[in-house]
Design a protein around this motif. Sequence first.
Motif, PDB file in Angstrom:
ATOM      1  N   PRO A  20       0.814  -1.230   0.000  1.00 49.73           N
ATOM      2  CA  PRO A  20       0.000   0.000   0.000  1.00 49.73           C
ATOM      3  C   PRO A  20       0.839   1.268   0.000  1.00 49.73           C
ATOM      4  CG  PRO A  20      -0.130  -1.132   2.131  1.00 49.73           C
ATOM      5  CD  PRO A  20       0.677  -2.014   1.234  1.00 49.73           C
ATOM      6  N   LYS A  56      -6.745   7.368   0.084  1.00 49.00           N
ATOM      7  CA  LYS A  56      -6.741   6.281   1.068  1.00 49.00           C
ATOM      8  C   LYS A  56      -8.122   6.066   1.702  1.00 49.00           C
ATOM      9  CE  LYS A  56      -3.522   4.623   4.535  1.00 49.00           C
ATOM     10  NZ  LYS A  56      -4.008   4.752   5.900  1.00 49.00           N
ATOM     11  N   LYS A  57      -8.745   7.175   2.084  1.00 48.09           N
ATOM     12  CA  LYS A  57     -10.061   7.068   2.757  1.00 48.09           C
ATOM     13  C   LYS A  57     -11.107   6.463   1.813  1.00 48.09           C
ATOM     14  CE  LYS A  57     -10.020   9.751   6.787  1.00 48.09           C
ATOM     15  NZ  LYS A  57      -9.161  10.953   6.872  1.00 48.09           N
ATOM     16  N   THR A  58     -11.035   6.886   0.550  1.00 49.88           N
ATOM     17  CA  THR A  58     -12.011   6.368  -0.423  1.00 49.88           C
ATOM     18  C   THR A  58     -11.762   4.879  -0.659  1.00 49.88           C
ATOM     19  OG1 THR A  58     -11.967   8.547  -1.436  1.00 49.88           O
ATOM     20  CG2 THR A  58     -13.028   6.800  -2.699  1.00 49.88           C
ATOM     21  N   GLU A  60     -10.538   2.874   1.459  1.00 47.56           N
ATOM     22  CA  GLU A  60     -11.014   2.158   2.656  1.00 47.56           C
ATOM     23  C   GLU A  60     -12.530   1.997   2.622  1.00 47.56           C
ATOM     24  OE1 GLU A  60      -7.347   3.538   5.556  1.00 47.56           O
ATOM     25  OE2 GLU A  60      -9.356   4.381   5.901  1.00 47.56           O
ATOM     26  N   LYS A  61     -13.209   3.073   2.184  1.00 48.19           N
ATOM     27  CA  LYS A  61     -14.684   3.019   2.091  1.00 48.19           C
ATOM     28  C   LYS A  61     -15.099   1.906   1.128  1.00 48.19           C
ATOM     29  CE  LYS A  61     -16.497   7.586   2.777  1.00 48.19           C
ATOM     30  NZ  LYS A  61     -16.856   8.807   2.095  1.00 48.19           N
ATOM     31  N   GLY A  63     -13.334  -0.604   0.324  1.00 44.75           N
ATOM     32  CA  GLY A  63     -12.888  -1.866   0.918  1.00 44.75           C
ATOM     33  C   GLY A  63     -13.887  -2.448   1.906  1.00 44.75           C
ATOM     34  N   ARG A  64     -14.730  -1.577   2.465  1.00 49.20           N
ATOM     35  CA  ARG A  64     -15.714  -2.059   3.454  1.00 49.20           C
ATOM     36  C   ARG A  64     -16.978  -2.627   2.797  1.00 49.20           C
ATOM     37  NH1 ARG A  64     -13.596   2.311   6.604  1.00 49.20           N
ATOM     38  NH2 ARG A  64     -15.139   3.773   5.823  1.00 49.20           N
ATOM     39  N   LYS A 123     -12.100  -5.265   0.563  1.00 51.48           N
ATOM     40  CA  LYS A 123     -10.692  -5.062   0.943  1.00 51.48           C
ATOM     41  C   LYS A 123      -9.885  -6.352   0.751  1.00 51.48           C
ATOM     42  CE  LYS A 123     -10.089  -5.448   5.698  1.00 51.48           C
ATOM     43  NZ  LYS A 123     -10.208  -5.309   6.985  1.00 51.48           N
TER      44      LYS A 123
END
Length: 239
Positions: A20, A56-58, A60-61, A63-64, A123
Motif C-alpha cells: 500500500p 486512502k479514505k475512499t 477504505e470506504k 474496501g468495506r 478489501k
Amino acid sequence: MADVSKIIQRRESTRVPFNPNLHVSEGSVKQILEAVRWAPTAHNMQNFEILVVDDKKTLEKIGRIKSHISEAFIRENYQQLSSSEEELLKKKVGILGTDFPADWRDPAKLEKAIRESVPRPLKERIRGSPLLLIVIYDSRKRAPASEGDVLGFISLGCVMENMWLMAQSLGISVHILSVFSGDVVEKEVKRVLRIPDYMKIAFAARLGYPASKPPTHLRVRREIEMFAHHNQFGNYVLG
Ligand SMILES: Cc1cc2nc3c(=O)[nH]c(=O)nc-3n(C[C@H](O)[C@H](O)[C@H](O)COP(=O)(O)O)c2cc1C
C-alpha cells in the motif's frame, strides 16, 4: 515489434497483495490513461469513463463494501478448474484449482461451499492496492446498429488491454476485478464514487507493486493450430 510481443507475453494477472505504500506515480497513471485514450472503440464512440481512485479514505470506504460470491460462479468456476499443473498443461484452457479455496475444488464439498459462502469485504480483493482504475461503461455512446451493444463491450476490452499493456511496460502489476460490476457491489461503489445512475461499472483494475515476490504460476494457452483456421473452418493453420 519484438518489444510489443514481449510485453504482450509478459502481461499477466498478479493476484498477490500489493504494497500500500508503494504508489504508482502520477506520471505512470498519466501514461496508462494516455494508452486508454488511444484504445480503438467501435465507431470511435469512446464509450467509457475512467475513475482513478487513489485516496486512502475512499479506498477504505470501498474496501468495506461486501461482496457475495454467487452460486453460479462457484459452480461454473469448478467446471473450469484443473486439479494439477499436468491437467492444466493438457487442457490449455482455464485456471489451476489451487488458486481457489479447497472446498471449491472438491465436488463432494461444493454444496457445502455454496451454503457457507458469506459476503466478504472488498478489501480482501483490493489487497493493499494503492490504486484502483474503475472503468465505466456509457451505454448512451452505442455504435450505430450495434445490437445489444456487443461492439461497445468489445471496445471496453480494448480499453482493458491498452491499460494493461502500458502498465506492464512500466513494470506495474495489474489484477482485474470483475466483482465491481456485480449488481450489489456496483450499486454501493457507484454511491461512494458518485457515479451517475445511467452508467455501468464494466470492471475495476487494481494496480501497484507486489508486497512480496509473487510465486511463479503456470500460464497456459492453446497452440495457434488449435484455434486458427486457414481459408475454411476446420483447416487448421499449421495442422
Ligand atoms: C474480461 C475479463 C475479466 C476478468 N476478471 C477477473 C477477475 O474478476 N478476477 C481475476 O482474478 N482475474 C480476472 N481476469 C483475468 C483472467 O482470469 C486472466 O487474464 C486469465 O486467467 C489469463 O491469465 P493471465 O492474465 O495471467 O495471462 C479477467 C480477465 C478478463 C479479460
